[in-house]
Enzyme design. Structure first.
Site, mmCIF file in Angstrom:
data_model
loop_
_atom_site.group_PDB
_atom_site.id
_atom_site.type_symbol
_atom_site.label_atom_id
_atom_site.label_comp_id
_atom_site.label_asym_id
_atom_site.label_seq_id
_atom_site.Cartn_x
_atom_site.Cartn_y
_atom_site.Cartn_z
ATOM 1 N N HIS A 178 1.149 -11.507 2.421
ATOM 2 C CA HIS A 178 -0.443 -11.062 2.137
ATOM 3 C C HIS A 178 -0.829 -11.997 1.417
ATOM 4 C CE1 HIS A 178 -1.656 -6.411 1.016
ATOM 5 N NE2 HIS A 178 -2.314 -7.517 0.666
ATOM 6 N N TYR A 238 0.658 -1.652 -0.091
ATOM 7 C CA TYR A 238 0.021 -0.036 -0.446
ATOM 8 C C TYR A 238 0.713 1.130 -0.225
ATOM 9 C CZ TYR A 238 -3.992 -3.454 1.735
ATOM 10 O OH TYR A 238 -4.608 -4.205 1.666
#
Length: 245
Positions: free
Chosen positions: A79, A20
């Site tokens: 992730h 991100y």
């Protein structure tokens, strides 16, 4: 069985990730907020794109700590499982070592299917504390949910607001019944399922509104109606890479 609202809302929780690119901004925001570090629960993640290996997992945690300006991260996740079995297992071992060193309080995974979770179990590694998956009425991931519940793995639900696809009549009707908006009904549904929903918005008013889900309860009839919306993987609104080998 219907589940009543929790006595108190959950602690402040910020979900972020290396991919991100906002760890530094999150760290700055926490300091500027005036909140104590221990009063904010911070999650970050290492994706396959950043390289899944033992050493890289350790290095990535260190980089996250520098970005945040923190001494520890509350929860660190793998992730996604897209790097392949051996690489993801090595990355997981790296995160467990970071936990042993006190840099990470809890270790978990994201987008892991039953197959991926079984790999961890069969390897003899410590069970993940969390599995964060896309989870909402249209994509209920029932086999993964059942497995996590069986083994006591906490389920975090991303995309709980189905990216604003609120025109479904059942959702509209339930919202109208409770004088709530659809987003609040979706958060409430997730809470009553026993998940930890991770609603997202860039608008402060919407963030506040999304959290207003503790003063009403969906009936069994409401829950059953919303449950009927499940269409499996085709209902996903995000990447949902749970089926990779």
């Amino acid at each position: 069985m219907n589940v009543g609202p929790p006595a108190l809302p959950p602690s402040n929780h910020i979900d972020t990730a290396k991919m991100y690119g906002n760890e530094k901004s999150v760290g700055d925001a926490v300091r500027e907020s005036g909140l104590k570090r221990e009063d904010v629960f911070i999650t970050s993640k290492i994706s396959s794109g950043h390289g899944h290996s033992y050493q890289n997992a350790l290095a990535t945690v260190d980089e996250s700590l520098r970005n945040f300006g923190f001494d520890y991260v509350d929860l660190y996740l793998i992730h996604d499982p897209r790097s392949g079995k051996e690489s993801r297992l090595e990355a997981y071992r790296g995160l467990l070592e970071a936990k042993k060193q006190g840099k990470v309080r809890s270790v978990g995974v994201s987008n892991f299917s039953v197959k991926h979770l079984e790999e961890l179990k069969e390897s003899g590694l410590e069970q993940p504390e969390v599995n964060q998956i896309e989870l909402h009425p249209f994509c209920q991931q029932k086999p993964i949910v059942d497995y996590c519940r069986k083994y006591g793995i906490v389920i975090q639900a991303y995309c709980p607001l189905i990216r604003g696809k609120f025109d479904e009549p059942i959702l509209q009707n339930v919202a109208k019944k409770h004088s709530k908006d659809v987003a609040q009904v979706l958060v409430r549904w997730s809470l009553q399922k026993g998940y930890i929903p991770l609603p997202k918005s860039s608008q402060p008013a919407r963030i506040k509104s999304n959290a207003d889900a503790y003063n009403f309860v969906l009936s069994d009839e409401d829950m059953e109606a919303i449950d009927s919306l499940d269409i499996g993987d085709s209902g996903a609104v995000s990447w949902n890479p749970v089926n990779v080998s």
